[in-house]
Design a protein around this motif. Structure first.
Motif, PDB file in Angstrom:
ATOM      1  N   THR A   1       1.408  -1.672   0.233  1.00 32.47           N
ATOM      2  CA  THR A   1      -0.366   0.309  -0.061  1.00 32.47           C
ATOM      3  C   THR A   1       0.434   1.020  -0.004  1.00 32.47           C
ATOM      4  O   THR A   1       1.880   1.200   0.435  1.00 32.47           O
ATOM      5  CB  THR A   1      -0.977  -0.126   1.264  1.00 32.47           C
ATOM      6  N   LYS A   2       0.104   2.113  -0.265  1.00 26.47           N
ATOM      7  CA  LYS A   2       0.875   3.385  -0.161  1.00 26.47           C
ATOM      8  C   LYS A   2      -0.737   4.825   0.153  1.00 26.47           C
ATOM      9  O   LYS A   2      -1.460   4.595  -0.027  1.00 26.47           O
ATOM     10  CB  LYS A   2       1.349   4.289  -1.869  1.00 26.47           C
ATOM     11  N   GLU A   3       0.002   5.983   0.956  1.00 21.27           N
ATOM     12  CA  GLU A   3      -0.121   6.845   1.309  1.00 21.27           C
ATOM     13  C   GLU A   3      -1.351   7.534  -0.113  1.00 21.27           C
ATOM     14  O   GLU A   3      -0.821   7.679  -1.032  1.00 21.27           O
ATOM     15  CB  GLU A   3       0.332   7.502   1.859  1.00 21.27           C
ATOM     16  N   ASP A   4      -2.551   7.251   0.922  1.00 16.45           N
ATOM     17  CA  ASP A   4      -3.458   8.629  -0.956  1.00 16.45           C
ATOM     18  C   ASP A   4      -4.272   8.914  -0.116  1.00 16.45           C
ATOM     19  O   ASP A   4      -5.704   8.685   0.446  1.00 16.45           O
ATOM     20  CB  ASP A   4      -4.407   7.798  -2.373  1.00 16.45           C
TER      21      ASP A   4
ATOM     22  N   ALA B   1      -6.634  11.460  -0.932  1.00 16.38           N
ATOM     23  CA  ALA B   1      -7.780  12.087  -1.133  1.00 16.38           C
ATOM     24  C   ALA B   1      -8.665  10.781  -0.881  1.00 16.38           C
ATOM     25  O   ALA B   1      -9.426  10.488  -1.328  1.00 16.38           O
ATOM     26  CB  ALA B   1      -7.417  11.967  -3.126  1.00 16.38           C
ATOM     27  N   HIS B   2      -8.366   9.535  -0.604  1.00 15.56           N
ATOM     28  CA  HIS B   2      -8.722   8.162  -0.632  1.00 15.56           C
ATOM     29  C   HIS B   2      -9.227   8.276   1.267  1.00 15.56           C
ATOM     30  O   HIS B   2      -8.297   8.080   2.384  1.00 15.56           O
ATOM     31  CB  HIS B   2      -8.027   7.271  -0.974  1.00 15.56           C
TER      32      HIS B   2
ATOM     33  N   ARG C   1      -4.799   5.670   2.405  1.00 18.13           N
ATOM     34  CA  ARG C   1      -3.814   5.023   2.014  1.00 18.13           C
ATOM     35  C   ARG C   1      -4.675   3.891   0.191  1.00 18.13           C
ATOM     36  O   ARG C   1      -5.609   3.735   0.832  1.00 18.13           O
ATOM     37  CB  ARG C   1      -3.317   3.675   2.240  1.00 18.13           C
ATOM     38  N   VAL C   2      -4.150   3.741  -0.446  1.00 20.80           N
ATOM     39  CA  VAL C   2      -4.268   2.701  -1.604  1.00 20.80           C
ATOM     40  C   VAL C   2      -3.530   1.524  -1.473  1.00 20.80           C
ATOM     41  O   VAL C   2      -2.418   1.338  -1.486  1.00 20.80           O
ATOM     42  CB  VAL C   2      -4.750   2.780  -2.315  1.00 20.80           C
TER      43      VAL C   2
ATOM     44  N   LYS D   1      -0.564   0.071  -4.259  1.00 15.11           N
ATOM     45  CA  LYS D   1       0.178   0.258  -4.603  1.00 15.11           C
ATOM     46  C   LYS D   1      -0.496  -0.465  -6.568  1.00 15.11           C
ATOM     47  O   LYS D   1      -0.880  -1.312  -7.198  1.00 15.11           O
ATOM     48  CB  LYS D   1       1.419  -0.013  -4.752  1.00 15.11           C
ATOM     49  N   GLN D   2      -0.240   0.124  -7.541  1.00 14.39           N
ATOM     50  CA  GLN D   2      -0.737   0.143  -8.656  1.00 14.39           C
ATOM     51  C   GLN D   2       0.954   0.679  -9.857  1.00 14.39           C
ATOM     52  O   GLN D   2       1.187   1.535 -10.167  1.00 14.39           O
ATOM     53  CB  GLN D   2      -1.072   0.722  -9.415  1.00 14.39           C
TER      54      GLN D   2
END
Length: 252
Positions: A188-191, A193-194, A198-199, A201-202
């Motif tokens: 996962t990575k920090e986001d 806006a979500h 976090r979301v 990774k893509q």
């Protein structure tokens, strides 16, 4: 005339006695001055009194705040669930499970808005729901799907087994959202806006997915689960069971 002069002039003994008396008076004056200095209270009592007063005020404020929140447990629960619905709608859960979870949450919100809804039940529902990793359940599906597409047969089967053991721990109430977030951390990575902050990774990387699988294994081993593949229990069914347990048994 000489006799009068002899009487007016003090003798050496008288001079010594007078000097000693003056010295004693000066010593007593200095001692009195020193005692006066030591007896001055200064600012310390005021500081101590103010500190105690602030502590009492803070204690009363915390007590009143806690009481108010305790009396508004249902209102807090409703607002929390209302904010959680969009999180589920943006999750990676399968469409049928996502729909069922949202419907159950909205029905729970509707029930909580009734005037006679028990405060204790609201607390029990929230205690169980905040432990349940519902959006993370869909992320585990994405991890398993990546393993099936990217790994060889043996490694894919191992990933499937360890992720199923983690889901089994969730089903049994042995793994909480904190555990699952820790398992998913490498992928996962920090986001900001979500809604979750976090979301995944893509694109995902094989190394990150391997780390997730290893962490899932640690949870299964911690709970002494059998080293086998467990059937996937849909998260909406787990939610339904937890809501029923809150009504029947209350909090943990």
């Amino acid at each position: 005339m000489s006799a009068d002069s002899d009487r007016e002039q003090p003798s050496p003994a008288d001079e010594a006695e007078s000097a000693a008396a003056e010295a004693g008076a000066e010593s007593q004056g200095e001692a009195a001055g020193g005692d006066a200095e030591h007896q001055e209270p200064g600012c310390m009592p005021i500081v101590v009194a103010c500190t105690l007063l602030m502590g009492i005020v803070s204690f009363i404020f915390c007590g009143v705040t806690t009481w108010v929140l305790f009396q508004k447990r249902t209102e807090v629960a409703v607002r929390t669930l209302e904010g959680y619905v969009p999180v589920i709608e943006q999750s990676l859960l399968p469409p049928d499970e996502k729909k069922s979870v949202v419907e159950q949450l909205e029905e729970t919100i509707k029930q909580m808005r009734a005037d006679d809804y028990p405060q204790e039940l609201a607390s029990a529902v929230m205690q169980r729901l905040v432990r349940l990793p519902m959006p993370q359940y869909g992320e585990l599906d994405a991890i398993e799907s990546f393993a099936g597409d990217s790994f060889g047969e043996d490694e894919h089967l191992e990933a499937e087994k360890q992720l199923s053991r983690l889901r089994r721990a969730i089903e049994l109430g042995q793994a909480t959202v904190i555990d699952v977030n820790d398992v998913l951390l490498p992928a996962t990575k920090e986001d900001p806006a979500h809604p979750l902050g976090r979301v995944l990774k893509q694109p995902l990387s094989a190394e990150d997915v391997r780390s997730v699988v290893q962490r899932a294994k640690l949870i299964g081993d911690r709970e002494a689960l059998a080293d086998q593949v467990f059937p996937r229990k849909p998260i909406d069914e787990i939610l339904e069971k937890e809501l029923a347990a809150a009504r029947e048994s209350g909090e943990y």
